[in-house]
Design a protein around this motif. Sequence first.
Motif, PDB file in Angstrom:
ATOM      1  N   MET A   6      -7.617  11.663  -4.678  1.00 34.82           N
ATOM      2  CA  MET A   6      -6.262  11.127  -4.590  1.00 34.82           C
ATOM      3  C   MET A   6      -6.284   9.678  -4.104  1.00 34.82           C
ATOM      4  SD  MET A   6      -4.347  13.374  -5.770  1.00 34.82           S
ATOM      5  CE  MET A   6      -2.819  12.511  -5.542  1.00 34.82           C
ATOM      6  N   THR A  49       0.682  17.036  -5.059  1.00 34.93           N
ATOM      7  CA  THR A  49       0.450  16.041  -6.108  1.00 34.93           C
ATOM      8  C   THR A  49       1.584  16.057  -7.111  1.00 34.93           C
ATOM      9  OG1 THR A  49      -0.729  17.574  -7.487  1.00 34.93           O
ATOM     10  CG2 THR A  49      -2.008  16.265  -5.951  1.00 34.93           C
ATOM     11  N   VAL A 101       0.216   8.122 -10.095  1.00 31.03           N
ATOM     12  CA  VAL A 101      -0.584   8.783  -9.060  1.00 31.03           C
ATOM     13  C   VAL A 101      -0.547  10.289  -9.216  1.00 31.03           C
ATOM     14  CG1 VAL A 101      -0.776   9.172  -6.606  1.00 31.03           C
ATOM     15  CG2 VAL A 101      -0.094   6.969  -7.432  1.00 31.03           C
ATOM     16  N   VAL A 145      -4.027   2.979  -9.112  1.00 32.90           N
ATOM     17  CA  VAL A 145      -2.635   2.865  -9.559  1.00 32.90           C
ATOM     18  C   VAL A 145      -1.987   1.642  -8.909  1.00 32.90           C
ATOM     19  CG1 VAL A 145      -0.368   3.919  -9.486  1.00 32.90           C
ATOM     20  CG2 VAL A 145      -2.310   5.268 -10.112  1.00 32.90           C
ATOM     21  N   LEU A 173       0.817  -1.213   0.000  1.00 32.59           N
ATOM     22  CA  LEU A 173       0.000   0.000   0.000  1.00 32.59           C
ATOM     23  C   LEU A 173       0.850   1.262   0.000  1.00 32.59           C
ATOM     24  CD1 LEU A 173      -3.002  -0.649   2.392  1.00 32.59           C
ATOM     25  CD2 LEU A 173      -3.023  -0.339  -0.063  1.00 32.59           C
ATOM     26  N   LEU A 227       6.939  12.623  -4.507  1.00 29.78           N
ATOM     27  CA  LEU A 227       6.564  11.236  -4.233  1.00 29.78           C
ATOM     28  C   LEU A 227       7.700  10.282  -4.553  1.00 29.78           C
ATOM     29  CD1 LEU A 227       4.210   9.442  -3.408  1.00 29.78           C
ATOM     30  CD2 LEU A 227       3.586   9.279  -5.792  1.00 29.78           C
ATOM     31  N   ILE A 247       2.053   3.348  -2.136  1.00 29.00           N
ATOM     32  CA  ILE A 247       1.675   4.522  -2.914  1.00 29.00           C
ATOM     33  C   ILE A 247       0.614   5.328  -2.170  1.00 29.00           C
ATOM     34  CG2 ILE A 247       0.877   5.312  -5.149  1.00 29.00           C
ATOM     35  CD1 ILE A 247       1.644   2.647  -6.279  1.00 29.00           C
ATOM     36  N   VAL A 248      -0.433   4.624  -1.727  1.00 28.73           N
ATOM     37  CA  VAL A 248      -1.542   5.290  -1.054  1.00 28.73           C
ATOM     38  C   VAL A 248      -1.049   5.994   0.210  1.00 28.73           C
ATOM     39  CG1 VAL A 248      -3.809   4.953  -0.050  1.00 28.73           C
ATOM     40  CG2 VAL A 248      -3.056   3.470  -1.884  1.00 28.73           C
ATOM     41  N   ILE A 261       1.363   9.090  -0.425  1.00 33.13           N
ATOM     42  CA  ILE A 261       0.593  10.252  -0.887  1.00 33.13           C
ATOM     43  C   ILE A 261      -0.107  10.904   0.306  1.00 33.13           C
ATOM     44  CG2 ILE A 261      -1.639  10.753  -1.951  1.00 33.13           C
ATOM     45  CD1 ILE A 261       0.143  11.091  -4.039  1.00 33.13           C
ATOM     46  N   SER A 297      -4.874   6.654  -6.225  1.00 32.72           N
ATOM     47  CA  SER A 297      -3.759   5.816  -5.778  1.00 32.72           C
ATOM     48  C   SER A 297      -4.194   4.366  -5.617  1.00 32.72           C
ATOM     49  CB  SER A 297      -3.154   6.362  -4.489  1.00 32.72           C
ATOM     50  OG  SER A 297      -4.127   6.612  -3.538  1.00 32.72           O
ATOM     51  N   GLY A 298      -5.472   4.149  -5.275  1.00 31.66           N
ATOM     52  CA  GLY A 298      -5.961   2.774  -5.219  1.00 31.66           C
ATOM     53  C   GLY A 298      -5.858   2.090  -6.576  1.00 31.66           C
TER      54      GLY A 298
END
Lengths: 197, 215
Positions: free
Chosen positions: B81, A116, B114, B88, A76, A121, A78-79, A82, B85-86
């Motif tokens: 977002m 963003t 993302v 992606v 997880l 990131l 990436i989520v 962010i 992101s989910g």
Amino acid sequence: MEKEFLKLFEIFIASALINNFVFTRFLGLCIFFGVTKRVETSVGMSITFTSVMMVSAALSWLVFNYIMVPLDLTFLKIVIFIGIIASFVQASDTIMRKVSPGLYYKLGVYLALISTNCIILAVPLINAGDKYSFIESITLGLGSGLGFALALIIMASIREKLELADVPKPFQGLPIAFVTTGLIALAFLGFSGIITQ
Amino acid sequence: MEMQARQKSTNYWSLVLIGIFKENAIFRLAISLCPAIAVTTGLKTGTLMGIAVVFVTVMVNITVSAIRAFIHPKIRIPIFMLIISGWVTVADLSMAAFARDAYKQMGLYIQLIVAFASILTRAEVFASKSKFVPSFFDGIGSGVGFMVALICISFFREFLGKGTLWGMEIIHARPLLIMLLPTGGFIATGLLMGFFNWIDIRFYGGKGAGGAGGH
């Protein structure tokens, strides 16, 4: 001890010059082409970006190694990254507005753009992928931030001069900026020989 | 303006065409550039990246459109977002499972989808205000527009840089190595962008896209 310092130095040079985020890794291009019309804006941008990159590298390292790895949540990332970056940027935006309004009006505009952005990131993602230690992560953040700053300032200085040049109409604006960037990237290839292992 | 015309338009085909030509994310709007140059050293990676982006854009547009009634306007961006992101993550993990070799070449850049402005913009401007089916076609349009741009760039870079296409040898000449270097990516994109501007100015009387310069 000396060896560790040498490794940090290598990471720093590699992230700032050899694997420069703009010229060899192609990250943050939208920001790069968006804000480099004036030198002044790009200086403000580079200060904000470098500090955000260092702090987000540190925060995400802590979360990654003390929360995500033990709980087996690394898929997880990436989520979660962010989320960390967005909430950190939001928090510093609010704090800066209260604590130092002067600085807020100078840098706050750019802060909103940051959350963003791929370049911010990328730092936590690279750190997580390469399994860097805490200090190494921060060094990578600092190095890439300064490398980005260097790229922005070089480009902004060139583009201020390009304004006066007689460019064919279809190439005015972005296309010529792209070609120029290509040439700078060619020059940055020369740095790849600095560190030999 | 254009965005409003786009929302009113019920002709799905025109929604797709606008996304591909008139508002092409890379050549016209100049957003979401980063992975676009990084993965275009070969036609194969370029196309795979394009497919991933089409997938994510369409799924995000559908999801946002489906739950738009429940999203509170004040917290919509964080929710978008999260949704992006989910999806992606889904694309990233499936790419890692099914296209192992290509994934190794472009791993980081798939994850960085993302941060694509083009996807967030479509969710914000179109999907959060439109019905399910138009959102689907809008997603197809902007996703395919991105993919077409990637295929254009990677076609020239692989052909000139290696003399091959999709890994198959086409010509037997000494390749222009520079096209495979970062420099080649920037220059190829710049030239193609200039070419599309030229078409716009010459045949459609437009001003040419200097690029919005957003991110």
